[in-house]
Enzyme design. Structure first.
Site, PDB file in Angstrom:
ATOM      1  N   GLN A 309       0.832  -1.198   0.000  1.00 19.23           N
ATOM      2  CA  GLN A 309       0.000   0.000   0.000  1.00 19.23           C
ATOM      3  C   GLN A 309       0.873   1.258   0.000  1.00 19.23           C
ATOM      4  O   GLN A 309       1.881   1.338   0.710  1.00 19.23           O
ATOM      5  CB  GLN A 309      -0.911   0.014   1.225  1.00 19.23           C
ATOM      6  CG  GLN A 309      -1.888  -1.148   1.292  1.00 19.23           C
ATOM      7  CD  GLN A 309      -2.952  -1.079   0.207  1.00 19.23           C
ATOM      8  OE1 GLN A 309      -3.242  -0.018  -0.329  1.00 19.23           O
ATOM      9  NE2 GLN A 309      -3.541  -2.216  -0.107  1.00 19.23           N
ATOM     10  N   TYR A 338      -5.166 -12.581  -4.429  1.00 16.03           N
ATOM     11  CA  TYR A 338      -4.399 -11.356  -4.689  1.00 16.03           C
ATOM     12  C   TYR A 338      -3.613 -10.974  -3.431  1.00 16.03           C
ATOM     13  O   TYR A 338      -3.629  -9.836  -2.977  1.00 16.03           O
ATOM     14  CB  TYR A 338      -5.324 -10.195  -5.083  1.00 16.03           C
ATOM     15  CG  TYR A 338      -6.340 -10.522  -6.151  1.00 16.03           C
ATOM     16  CD1 TYR A 338      -6.015 -10.423  -7.505  1.00 16.03           C
ATOM     17  CD2 TYR A 338      -7.636 -10.913  -5.821  1.00 16.03           C
ATOM     18  CE1 TYR A 338      -6.954 -10.710  -8.486  1.00 16.03           C
ATOM     19  CE2 TYR A 338      -8.572 -11.201  -6.793  1.00 16.03           C
ATOM     20  CZ  TYR A 338      -8.232 -11.104  -8.128  1.00 16.03           C
ATOM     21  OH  TYR A 338      -9.162 -11.388  -9.106  1.00 16.03           O
ATOM     22  N   CYS A 434     -10.206  -1.099  -4.322  1.00 18.64           N
ATOM     23  CA  CYS A 434      -9.559   0.177  -4.617  1.00 18.64           C
ATOM     24  C   CYS A 434     -10.276   0.899  -5.752  1.00 18.64           C
ATOM     25  O   CYS A 434      -9.793   1.919  -6.243  1.00 18.64           O
ATOM     26  CB  CYS A 434      -8.082  -0.024  -4.955  1.00 18.64           C
ATOM     27  SG  CYS A 434      -7.788  -1.037  -6.411  1.00 18.64           S
TER      28      CYS A 434
END
Length: 480
Positions: A309, A338, A434
């Site tokens: 991140q 993921y 996201c």
């Protein structure tokens, strides 16, 4: 419907903000999108584009200001993209990001969407200098000066970013020094017409330890201590040698001036492509192979090309919310799709029976295995590959999940993975998104299988029209 001409100037009353942060007005029944305009404002605009059902316009003047309008803290960064919203007061940004979720749901209308609980967006105490990583393009101007920055939206104009309000400050200092050193040693620099040198620089700094890792992306071969990389089969010609990037001096200066730098690598990317990296990466300076980062109550290590991140402060919030939404139980068998370097799965690993993760990036899976071993987590298993391929294989071999974590890229869940989930739906699921648009689209399928308990929006990127979200889903009981 009224016809508008390109260049025509009109006055509008802005009614709301769209998913890209632009102001939206209705003019005689026609929608008009105005970047940098805010709801309740009266604005003078100039029409710049006409599509079949809408127009776009450039903001010329704000006749009546919104109470939420503020002066951008960094005008250069603000003007890079029409989706930057630093002209909007931060509390209003947080409310806008919850509204982004609502707009996406209204567009795609998954089952029961009107009754979903949309929790207030969790923001930052200090929404500045939050990015722990920069990836800047490098260019040499006609004057000979070297600059580094980002392309202005929808253009090939590179904007020099010497002082960026969102970028971690030491990383910014390092990239500024890199430009000075490229000039000093006259190193070849890539341009869009001729591939011939350094094209991109990546710098990432750990919030936990302060350690820095760097990657120079070069379209030309580099030399260090007389060694050529990538190696050539034949003796290089005089012309080839002239284009080599000699890294000795710049590496020596950087590592001497910035003691926090622990890794410098070079990536060879000789093709004209929008991809940041080429296929081959080699470490040039290796005080540490990986940097150590921390989140929640555990540390982990990152190799230079592994994903993490970009906002480590909010990563703590994101992972805590994901773990809470999963409601981990000691009998749970979790699949972490993921998974990246394993960070979200590690947040629950000690509270569940097992965590199985996969990712398409081999370096990330290597880091995940390495980190699990460092943390003493013997119940974690990781494989390289696509979730939609690996998960069915695990199910065929007898490993069926009771809980599923997904943190997909902006494109959302792969259609094959959605089919797999529909065929073998675990009892509970957490979707970390996201991109609220692809989230809402994926919920068209998932909401038929799961009850959406709530959606928690999180501000990972202040001053932009982007929102992250954590969705808690529980399996619906089958009808008899």
């Amino acid at each position: 419907m009224i016809t508008l001409k390109i260049g025509q100037k009109i006055t509008l009353n802005i009614q709301r903000m769209g998913i890209n942060g632009e102001g939206i007005a209705s003019y005689h029944g026609r929608l008009i999108f105005v970047p940098y305009a805010l709801p309740t404002e009266e604005v003078l605009v100039e029409i710049t584009e006409n599509a079949r059902n809408f127009s776009r316009a450039k903001l010329l003047k704000v006749n009546k200001r919104s109470k939420d309008r503020v002066e951008p803290k960094d005008k250069v960064y603000h003007e890079l993209s029409s989706s930057h919203i630093s002209h909007l007061a931060y509390p209003a940004q947080l409310e806008f990001k919850r509204d982004l979720v609502r707009q996406a749901l209204e567009k795609y209308r998954p089952a029961g969407w009107k009754s979903y609980e949309l929790r207030p967006t969790i923001g930052m105490d200090n929404p500045s200098h939050y990015r722990n990583k920069l990836t800047y393009q490098v260019r040499r101007l006609n004057s000979g000066a070297v600059i580094a920055g980002l392309y202005k939206e929808n253009s090939h104009h590179l904007v020099n970013l010497e002082h960026c309000i969102v970028q971690e400050e030491l990383s910014q200092q390092i990239i500024n020094r890199v430009c000075q050193l490229i000039e000093k040693y006259n190193l070849p620099v890539d341009d869009e017409r001729k591939l011939r040198g350094i094209r991109t620089v990546m710098i990432r700094r750990s919030q936990k330890t302060g350690e820095v890792q760097m990657i120079f992306v070069s379209s030309a071969n580099i030399t260090l201590d007389g060694q050529i990389w990538p190696q050539l089969r034949d003796e290089p010609t005089k012309k080839q040698r002239a284009s080599f990037v000699k890294m000795d001096n710049i590496l020596s200066d950087l590592t001497e001036e910035f003691q926090d730098i622990v890794t410098i690598a070079v990536n060879h990317h000789p093709k004209k492509s929008s991809e940041i990296y080429g296929d081959r990466t080699q470490t040039l300076f290796n005080e540490k192979e990986r940097i150590t980062e921390g989140v929640l109550d555990y540390d982990f290590e990152l190799s230079p090309r592994a994903f993490y991140q970009l906002n480590p402060t909010q990563a703590n919030v994101l992972y805590a919310e994901a773990a809470a939404a999963l409601s981990p139980h000691k009998t749970d068998r979790v699949i972490d799709a993921y998974c990246g370097v394993g960070t979200i799965g590690f947040a629950v690993a000690k509270k569940v029976k097992s965590v199985h993760g996969m990712d398409t990036t081999p370096e990330a899976i290597q880091d995940a295995k390495h980190n699990a071993k460092r943390l003493g987590l013997k119940n974690c298993h990781y494989e390289t590959g696509r979730a939609e391929v690996i998960i069915p294989n695990w199910y065929k071999s007898g490993h069926k999940a009771t809980a599923l974590l997904v943190d997909p890229p902006r494109t959302g869940l792969d259609a094959e993975l959605l089919e797999t989930i529909a065929k073998f739906p675990p009892e509970k699921m957490v979707y970390v998104s996201c991109n609220v648009s692809t989230l809402a689209k994926d919920l068209i399928v998932l909401a038929n299988l799961y009850k959406v308990e709530y959606i928690q929006s999180i501000d990972m990127f202040p001053d932009t029209a982007r929102a992250e979200a954590v969705v808690k889903l529980t399996r619906k009981k089958a009808r008899k």
